[in-house]
Structure formats: structure tokens, C-alpha cells
Design an enzyme around this catalytic site. Structure first.
Site, PDB file in Angstrom:
ATOM      1  N   LYS A   7       0.845  -1.203   0.000  1.00  0.00           N
ATOM      2  CA  LYS A   7       0.000   0.000   0.000  1.00  0.00           C
ATOM      3  C   LYS A   7       0.880   1.253   0.000  1.00  0.00           C
ATOM      4  CE  LYS A   7      -3.700  -2.505   2.280  1.00  0.00           C
ATOM      5  NZ  LYS A   7      -4.291  -2.939   3.557  1.00  0.00           N
TER       6      LYS A   7
ATOM      7  N   GLN B 180      -4.123  -1.481   9.958  1.00  0.00           N
ATOM      8  CA  GLN B 180      -4.111  -2.821   9.348  1.00  0.00           C
ATOM      9  C   GLN B 180      -4.634  -3.855  10.336  1.00  0.00           C
ATOM     10  OE1 GLN B 180      -3.085  -3.494   6.044  1.00  0.00           O
ATOM     11  NE2 GLN B 180      -3.889  -5.534   6.456  1.00  0.00           N
TER      12      GLN B 180
ATOM     13  N   ASP C  64     -10.819   2.902   4.873  1.00  0.00           N
ATOM     14  CA  ASP C  64     -11.212   1.488   4.834  1.00  0.00           C
ATOM     15  C   ASP C  64     -12.739   1.346   4.826  1.00  0.00           C
ATOM     16  OD1 ASP C  64      -9.519  -0.603   4.508  1.00  0.00           O
ATOM     17  OD2 ASP C  64      -9.091  -0.927   6.636  1.00  0.00           O
TER      18      ASP C  64
END
Ligand code: NAP
Length: 310
Positions: free
Chosen positions: A64, A108, A131
Site C-alpha cells: 500500500k 491494518q 477502509d
């Protein structure tokens, strides 16, 4: 069980090339990023927070970060020890919330067991929740309110579905296998918003094969290697395989593994109308949509229109 690659004669399905579609979208994101910098002096900023040293998470986080830099974003990574106290993680999230150079925050998952995932998600400002997991974004998606960050994987799947379905999506029978907050539920919501007739299947579904057989669009997000067999697929269906599992691959050498999806690819490709491969299908789209969400957050912070990559 290892299978020989399909010859084009055996494979009736069109291959949905997620890598190529993601490359096309990230190319457009890079152009929009340069425009935002030139016209508003804003560089999209993405902060990724990793707690602990889960090897798979380390790979995802660095991919990412690399993509963000490649597109001209400001990219920062915070790596915290596995035994970090929840208060310290929440304090970091709060400081990123206040940082005007950061437009997107991604923590994460999975987190170490002592940390409360829901509390961490709710600590992120909804406008920086790239997200799409904050209850405000979930509620906006469910209510059809504009401005929601949509979770990256289902947002990417929807683009793949739009490209693969010939004609209208409206009125199609879609089956989503899996009901996670990250993939299954938002996927079903997106398809419902497109006026599909949506069934969500899960581990308690009776007659899963029969349920999948009714679908013109199948999205598999389970995490069980090759569970969905070719004879579950309706001829001509569009099949999107989100699952990723590693299975032994003795043909590659002792102890070697290979990545497979939730769908038995060779069998399904002989029946489906279009299908995503694993790897090279959904995975690249997930990263592309994270970049799209971060760019969207940066544009909104400047009161500018959000580019669409649909
Ligand atoms: P998850 O949270 O573990 O959810 C799995 C879902 O599958 C659950 O809803 C579960 O049902 C259902 N399920 C489990 N066994 C089943 C069975 N035998 N029959 C029918 N349904 C069953 O997983 P996730 O986060 O949604 O991820 C799913 C897969 O996608 C994983 O392999 C993950 O690695 C992959 N993934 C890939 C990407 C990508 O970018 N390529 C991104 C995200 C996830 P219950 O709710 O009833 O338990």
C-alpha cells in the site's frame, strides 16, 4: 488437487483482468493527484498503522505504501510493537486525525487480541476512514447517502462486475457468499444499491450449491480454498473470487505453496461467462480503491469534486 492450465477451448469464460483494470484506474488517480497539487496545493496523505509483525500484514502494508508513493501521495507508516497499549494506539489515531497533511488513515487488521478493533475503528474520523469501516460510513452506504467511504475490496469488485456484466445490472440475481463487515455485507449493499436482487449466503446457509446456482453474479468471500465447484455455477454467470488461500503445490517443489481462491477456477471457467483469476483479479483492485478513497478524502478536504473511477 493441482490442475493443468485451461486451454482456450476448455475455458468458456472471459477472464476479468483485475491487474489491467487496476492499472488503468491508478493511472487516472495519478493524473488527478497531479491536478489536485497544481490547482489546490494539496498532496493526498495516507497513513498506515501496523501493530505487531504479522508477515502477511507487513506485505500488505508495504504494498500500500509503495503504491501511494508511486501515485504521488504522501505516505507514512507507523509500526507499533505487538504489545502496544490500546491507549497508545488511540492516541496515535487521534494525532493522525488532527494532522492536516493526512487525509486517509488505515489501521491494518488483524490487531493483536488485547486491542478492541471496534474502538479503534470508531476513533478514526469518518472522513479519514479510507477502509470504510466506521459506523458512519457503514450507515451512509446502507442509507444511500453520498460521501461514504466504501470498503476497498467490495468497491473494486463492483467495478469488475460492471465491466463484466453485459447490459444492465439492475434486476440481476446476485449471490454474495460471506457476510463479513469488510467484504460480504458492503458487497451485498453495493449490489442492492444497483437494484440487484441480492442473497447473502454464509456458513449456516442450507443448500449453498443450489443458492449459488441461481446467481447471475456470484461474489465469493469465504476464505476456503476452491470450495465453490464448477457445477454450482449457472452457465454464463459473472464470478468474482475474493478469497485467497494458500494450498500445497508439490509440483513447484517440496514445501512450496500456491495461492487459490474460493472458486475451483478451472471447473468454473468452463461454465461461467466471466471470472476473476486468483491472483490478478480482486487483489489489485483493493489497493487501487484504497488510493481512490484517499484521493477522494483529499478532494473533499479542499471542497473539490471527487473524481469517479466507476
Ligand atoms: P471472514 O471475515 O472470515 O468471513 C468469511 C465469511 O465466509 C463468513 O461470513 C463465513 O460465514 C463465511 N463462511 C465460512 N465458511 C463457509 C462455508 N463453509 N460456507 C459458506 N460460507 C462460509 O473473511 P473476509 O475478511 O470476508 O475475507 C474472505 C476471504 O477474502 C479471505 O480469504 C480473505 O483473505 C480474502 N480477502 C481478499 C482480499 C483481496 O484484496 N483479495 C480482501 C479482503 C479479503 P459466517 O459469518 O456464518 O461465519
Amino acid at each position: 488437487m493441482a490442475r493443468a492450465p485451461l486451454s482456450s477451448a476448455e475455458m468458456s469464460a472471459a477472464l476479468i483482468d483485475g491487474r489491467a483494470i487496476a492499472a488503468e484506474i491508478t493511472g487516472k488517480i495519478a493524473v488527478e493527484t497531479r491536478r489536485l497539487k497544481a490547482e489546490a496545493g494539496i498532496v493526498p496523505g495516507l497513513a498506515v498503522v501496523l501493530v505487531g509483525s504479522d508477515p502477511a500484514s507487513e506485505v500488505y502494508v508495504s504494498a500500500k505504501g509503495r503504491k501511494a508513493e508511486e501515485l504521488g501521495f504522501k505516505s507514512v507508516q507507523h509500526t507499533l510493537a505487538a504489545d502496544t497499549a490500546e491507549g497508545a494506539l488511540l492516541a496515535l489515531v487521534q494525532s493522525l486525525n488532527r494532522d492536516p497533511l493526512i487525509h486517509g488513515i488505515l489501521v491494518q487488521f488483524p490487531l493483536p487480541a488485547h486491542l478492541d478493533k471496534a474502538r479503534v475503528v470508531e476513533a478514526i474520523l469518518p472522513e479519514k476512514d479510507v477502509d470504510g469501516l466506521h459506523p458512519i460510513n457503514v450507515g451512509r452506504l446502507a442509507s444511500g447517502i453520498a460521501g461514504a467511504h466504501v470498503p476497498c475490496t467490495p468497491a473494486g469488485c463492483l467495478i469488475l462486475i460492471r465491466r463484466a456484466v453485459r447490459g444492465e445490472l439492475s434486476g440481476r440475481n446476485a449471490v454474495v457468499v460471506g457476510r463479513s463487515n469488510l467484504v460480504g455485507k458492503p458487497m451485498a449493499q453495493l449490489l442492492l444499491n444497483e437494484n440487484c436482487t441480492v442473497t447473502i449466503a454464509h456458513s449456516r446457509t442450507k443448500d449453498l450449491a443450489g443458492t449459488v446456482r441461481a446467481a447471475e453474479i456470484v461474489v465469493a468471500a469465504v476464505g476456503r480454498a476452491e470450495m465453490i465447484r464448477g457445477d454450482w455455477i449457472r452457465p454464463g454467470a459473472v464470478v468474482i473470487d475474493v478469497g485467497t488461500s494458500r494450498i500445497p503445490a508439490p509440483e513447484k517443489g517440496p514445501g512450496k505453496t500456491r495461492l487459490v481462491g474460493d472458486v475451483a477456477f478451472a471447473e468454473a471457467a468452463a461454465v461461467a461467462g466471466a471470472i476473476t483469476p486468483v491472483p490478478g483479479g480482486v487483489g489489485p483492485m483493493t489497493i487501487a480503491m484504497l488510493m481512490a478513497n484517499t484521493l477522494a478524502a483529499a478532494c473533499r478536504s479542499a471542497g473539490r469534486p471527487v473524481p469517479s473511477f466507476a
